[in-house]
Design a protein around this motif. Structure first.
Motif, mmCIF file in Angstrom:
data_model
loop_
_atom_site.group_PDB
_atom_site.id
_atom_site.type_symbol
_atom_site.label_atom_id
_atom_site.label_comp_id
_atom_site.label_asym_id
_atom_site.label_seq_id
_atom_site.Cartn_x
_atom_site.Cartn_y
_atom_site.Cartn_z
ATOM 1 N N GLU A 303 -5.943 -4.282 7.910
ATOM 2 C CA GLU A 303 -5.497 -2.983 7.400
ATOM 3 C C GLU A 303 -4.561 -2.267 8.368
ATOM 4 O O GLU A 303 -3.790 -1.400 7.960
ATOM 5 N N ARG A 304 -4.603 -2.636 9.640
ATOM 6 C CA ARG A 304 -3.762 -1.949 10.629
ATOM 7 C C ARG A 304 -2.748 -2.867 11.304
ATOM 8 O O ARG A 304 -1.720 -2.399 11.779
ATOM 9 N N SER A 305 -3.014 -4.162 11.376
ATOM 10 C CA SER A 305 -2.104 -5.071 12.077
ATOM 11 C C SER A 305 -2.421 -6.513 11.729
ATOM 12 O O SER A 305 -3.431 -6.814 11.068
ATOM 13 N N GLU A 338 -12.976 -5.579 7.900
ATOM 14 C CA GLU A 338 -11.934 -4.866 7.157
ATOM 15 C C GLU A 338 -11.401 -5.740 6.028
ATOM 16 O O GLU A 338 -11.601 -6.954 6.010
ATOM 17 N N THR A 418 0.442 -5.684 7.440
ATOM 18 C CA THR A 418 -0.818 -5.009 7.119
ATOM 19 C C THR A 418 -1.183 -5.274 5.664
ATOM 20 O O THR A 418 -0.341 -5.676 4.848
ATOM 21 N N THR A 420 -2.949 -3.472 2.248
ATOM 22 C CA THR A 420 -3.285 -2.194 1.620
ATOM 23 C C THR A 420 -4.221 -2.453 0.442
ATOM 24 O O THR A 420 -4.037 -3.419 -0.307
#
Length: 473
Positions: A303-305, A338, A418, A420
């Motif tokens: 989700e971030r990287s 995640e 990422t 989404t």
């Protein structure tokens, strides 16, 4: 003294020319030359082939589209059909279903541009839209309340890849369904690879599918005692749609059935979206149909990287072989933290699929084709579904719509590297994604009784009209 010409023959010839005009032989020669020049002038292209501009094919709205929907399983609800293009009325076209084997058809009750369950045969069916009911047609079958299985309807295609199919009898057995939506016969070839190499002695060439007919191929009979296979379906004549059903027995549990979606064609970079947060027996199946061996590395697109888990080793894939690798426990643990996609990077083109068990239920997660523009999938309905989107290169946006639902579309930003996620309303029966950049996506459904994953499919809304000209030598 009178001079007498010494060469009378030559003088007489010159006089004849002056008195009698052009000789007949010369006239014939001149006429032949002029005729040849005229013919060449007529055949001469009006423009230099090397300088002629390349004209892109023209497009026009699609006026007919057929999709093959797999047979229902025990306890399965009705078939869900959707249309990702609004506009038109029911009088502007037709929407019918026909058993994959036979000519009897039935009208389907579905509002143009809508989505929902339709009353169709529980056998495999071919759904055909014409006129304004054709563009953007899609659909899927689903399991019942106790079986969150999902199998998409497939368009006819010149090539399909299925990775992770089985031919080991009761433990893992797959069946391939080939259906012909047209009246004339079609011909398909199957190419198979196993963990020991390509199966060149298997009788899988020139399979004829009769008009408005279908053929079911039990891979356990075609290639017995082969637990893990990759299958390429290539159509050499006509049109064929392909679908695979899969029976599998987990290490600890009862036999389960699931539909196995097609995978993207071999490439050096692929993405597997929609990974479950928790899963058992996760096995990555990789197929290398090429002549060179390669190495595969895995990354997590979170989700971030995007990151590579520490200590993760490369996977060797031999030439012309299928390789089965367990996902390392460290990687599985990080995936539980995640929502993420799995990136497969290889030194040679490979095709891949992930198979896992969730709450005793089988789930297949294929590497999927990159999408541009509009895509969609039908939904099982109920709680527990989430849409996952991963851009493949550049940043962009995606407009997420739920046909048939009285709610505003949602726009989300897609950031490279990422993943989404967008929650799916429980009452929605389809989702349409309109992206401004290249992406991959899927809908993951998790319930206390199992899981299912449906990749997004590109919406087919136009047909190409080629620019046809003579090819000058």
């Amino acid at each position: 003294m009178t001079n007498t010409p010494s060469k009378g023959r030559r003088v007489a010839t010159q006089q004849a020319v002056r008195k009698g005009g052009v000789p007949p032989t010369l006239v014939v020669a001149l006429v032949a030359i002029l005729a040849s020049a005229g013919a060449l002038a007529i055949q001469q292209p009006t423009e230099d082939p090397e300088q002629r501009a390349v004209v892109a094919p023209a497009t026009r709205p699609l006026t007919s589209l057929s999709i093959l929907c797999p047979a229902a399983v025990q306890g399965s609800p009705d078939l869900v059909i959707g249309q990702g293009v609004e506009g038109g009325t029911a009088d502007d076209g037709t929407l019918v279903s026909r058993a994959a084997e036979g000519d009897k058809s039935e009208d389907l009750d579905l509002a143009p541009g809508g989505a929902g369950p339709v009353d169709a045969s529980r056998d495999a069916v071919v759904v055909t839209g014409t006129g304004t009911r054709a563009p953007g047609l899609f659909g899927a079958r689903f399991g019942g309340p106790g079986r969150p299985a999902a199998g998409q309807c497939a368009e006819p295609s010149g090539e399909r890849w299925f990775v992770g199919v089985g031919a080991a009898g009761g433990l893992h057995e797959s069946k391939l369904l080939l259906a012909n939506p047209d009246t004339g016969p079609a011909v398909a070839d199957l190419s198979l690879w196993s963990t020991t190499g390509e199966l060149i002695d298997v009788a899988s060439r020139g399979l004829t599918v009769p008009g408005h007919g279908s053929t079911v191929i039990d891979l356990a009979e075609l290639a017995p005692n082969r637990d893990e296979l990759a299958v390429q379906v290539t159509v050499s004549r006509g049109r064929v749609a392909a679908s695979v059903s899969d029976d599998y027995t987990p290490l600890e549990g009862d036999p389960v059935s699931e539909w196995l979606p097609p995978t993207a064609a071999p490439a050096t970079t692929q993405l597997v979206p929609g990974l479950p947060r928790t899963m058992d027996e996760p096995k990555l199946v990789l197929a290398n149909p090429g002549a060179d061996a390669g190495r595969v590395t895995l990354q997590v697109v979170g989700e971030r990287s995007t990151f590579t888990p520490s200590g993760l080793k490369e996977i060797s894939v031999g030439s012309g072989e299928v390789v089965v690798a367990d996902l390392p426990p460290k990687l599985v643990k990080q995936l539980a933290e995640e929502n993420a996609s799995l990136r497969i990077t290889s030194t040679v083109p490979v095709s891949g699929s992930l198979r896992a068990v969730v709450s005793g239920d089988l789930v297949h997660l294929p590497a999927v084709e990159e999408l541009t523009g509009d895509s969609a999938t039908a939904l099982p309905g109920g709680a527990g579904s989430v849409l996952t989107l991963t851009p493949t290169d550049k940043a962009g946006q995606a407009r997420v719509e739920f046909p048939g639902q009285d709610r505003d579309p949602e726009t989300v930003r897609l950031t490279p590297g990422t993943t989404t996620t967008v929650p799916i309303p429980a009452e929605a029966r389809a989702v349409v994604v309109r992206g401004t950049t290249a992406y991959v996506g899927s809908v993951r459904t998790i319930t206390p009784k199992g899981a299912s994953v449906l990749p997004l499919q590109a919406l087919d809304v136009e047909q190409l009209i080629p620019d046809v000209r003579p090819e000058w030598p």
